[in-house]
Design a protein around this motif. Sequence first.
Motif, short mmCIF file in Angstrom:
data_model
loop_
_atom_site.label_atom_id
_atom_site.label_comp_id
_atom_site.label_asym_id
_atom_site.label_seq_id
_atom_site.Cartn_x
_atom_site.Cartn_y
_atom_site.Cartn_z
N VAL A 1 33.30 41.26 25.20
CA VAL A 1 33.25 40.71 26.16
C VAL A 1 34.65 39.81 26.61
O VAL A 1 34.97 38.84 26.11
CB VAL A 1 31.97 39.53 25.86
CG1 VAL A 1 32.13 38.84 27.25
CG2 VAL A 1 30.49 40.35 25.63
N VAL A 2 35.44 40.29 27.79
CA VAL A 2 36.56 39.01 27.93
C VAL A 2 35.79 38.37 29.30
O VAL A 2 35.01 38.23 30.47
CB VAL A 2 36.89 40.11 28.66
CG1 VAL A 2 38.69 39.76 29.08
CG2 VAL A 2 37.78 41.27 27.51
N VAL B 1 40.04 33.34 33.48
CA VAL B 1 40.90 31.52 33.03
C VAL B 1 41.06 31.03 34.10
O VAL B 1 41.94 32.53 34.39
CB VAL B 1 41.40 31.53 31.73
CG1 VAL B 1 40.38 31.61 29.91
CG2 VAL B 1 42.25 32.27 31.35
N THR B 2 41.35 30.18 34.45
CA THR B 2 42.06 29.34 35.94
C THR B 2 43.44 30.10 35.67
O THR B 2 43.95 30.62 35.96
CB THR B 2 41.45 28.04 35.43
OG1 THR B 2 41.98 27.25 34.03
CG2 THR B 2 39.73 27.61 35.89
N GLU B 3 44.22 29.77 34.48
CA GLU B 3 45.49 30.30 34.41
C GLU B 3 46.06 32.02 35.07
O GLU B 3 47.57 31.88 35.45
CB GLU B 3 46.67 29.84 33.66
CG GLU B 3 45.54 30.49 32.53
CD GLU B 3 45.39 29.59 31.61
OE1 GLU B 3 45.24 29.84 30.75
OE2 GLU B 3 44.07 28.89 32.23
N GLY B 4 44.44 32.45 35.28
CA GLY B 4 45.08 33.86 35.97
C GLY B 4 45.83 34.57 33.98
O GLY B 4 46.05 36.22 34.67
N THR B 5 44.59 34.45 33.40
CA THR B 5 44.98 35.36 31.79
C THR B 5 43.76 35.12 31.36
O THR B 5 42.40 34.94 32.67
CB THR B 5 45.15 34.65 31.30
OG1 THR B 5 45.03 33.40 31.12
CG2 THR B 5 47.12 34.53 31.43
N PHE B 6 43.08 36.10 30.63
CA PHE B 6 41.73 36.76 30.11
C PHE B 6 41.82 36.30 28.90
O PHE B 6 43.03 35.33 28.03
CB PHE B 6 41.45 38.10 29.78
CG PHE B 6 42.04 38.16 31.61
CD1 PHE B 6 40.78 38.78 32.23
CD2 PHE B 6 43.43 38.83 31.69
CE1 PHE B 6 41.04 39.62 33.47
CE2 PHE B 6 43.38 40.13 32.26
CZ PHE B 6 42.45 39.62 34.04
N GLN B 7 40.38 35.44 28.47
CA GLN B 7 40.51 35.21 26.44
C GLN B 7 39.64 36.40 26.22
O GLN B 7 38.35 36.13 27.33
CB GLN B 7 40.01 34.03 26.96
CG GLN B 7 40.28 32.57 26.89
CD GLN B 7 39.89 31.93 26.76
OE1 GLN B 7 38.71 31.87 27.51
NE2 GLN B 7 41.05 30.24 26.23
N LEU B 8 39.18 36.73 24.97
CA LEU B 8 38.28 38.07 24.40
C LEU B 8 36.84 36.93 23.65
O LEU B 8 37.62 35.86 23.60
CB LEU B 8 38.86 38.49 23.15
CG LEU B 8 38.54 38.96 22.48
CD1 LEU B 8 37.48 40.76 23.76
CD2 LEU B 8 39.39 39.56 20.91
N GLY B 9 36.57 37.00 24.08
CA GLY B 9 34.87 36.24 24.19
C GLY B 9 33.94 37.23 22.59
O GLY B 9 34.70 37.34 21.74
#
Length: 297
Positions: free
Chosen positions: A97-98, A101-109
């Motif tokens: 699940v990805v 985030v607000t700064e235009g990048t992604f976080q791995l869930g």
Amino acid sequence: MKTFLPKLRTTILVPLLLLFTIIAGYSPTQAFAAPSEETHTPSKLEKQVHEWVSRLAKHSPFKAWQTADPQIEALGPGTHSWLVLFTKEGKDIGYMVVHAVTEGTFQLGEYGVGPYSLFSQQRLKQSLIDSGLVSSDQYKRINTVKHYIHPFAAAWEVTIGNEVFWLDAKTAEQLPLDSVTWKKLFAEEKQVTIGSSIGASIADSKFNKLFDAYDRLPWLTKEAPFPAKDAKKIQSRLNNKQPLRYVTEPFGDAMLYAVPVIGYQRWSNGRIDLAIDMEGTRFISLESLLSKGLFYR
């Protein structure tokens, strides 16, 4: 019996072929060759998924991801998240699940391995048929919607005729929910977006044997929860192969999840993901789990 191309058609065909090759700039062989695949430029999301895969695939639970076919799809209405399904030879082997985030990048869930991915169509179909809600033919006519707030508030909303059913996104077990209850429970809750930073890699891991989380019921006998806020204590317990359970009630008293914690992965940025057994292995961040439930010995 042989057939011959009429002279008139041959006379016309040759000049046309020559004219085509002159205009196109190809030889006759090139002109009639199979078209090459269109060039696909990976999106920023696809590049990020590839980076995480390359890091995870260095470790045994995820090695098959190196040659898997990733499929990315939006994860439910109102979310800024995606579900990445990994398949190999037509079978599910894992998922991630990805979150945006607000700064235009992604976080791995969360992420996981096993024959049934999160939101597995195969698992859902089997559950609905086994429970007598649909036949194999009727399954093609159902409507489904994915909902995802956090790993234990992840559900299918399934409409069959005039009836609506809610099923767990991982196990496809029917849930004591309806649309009104879901909205009431999670209307004010923001989607969890805890994840690893770009560039982080797996620094340490430990995996233990599976056990039955219900062979003891410490949450019912008023036993004190395990002090899981101290990540080192969790790692020490798992390193020593001692059982650890996770218990959560995301829908209040209506339903309780008790699952075995069978390992962990520590990332180079300090994040710790715990491995829990739930129709395969799910890796969920310790921080996310702490916010939704309790641990017991």
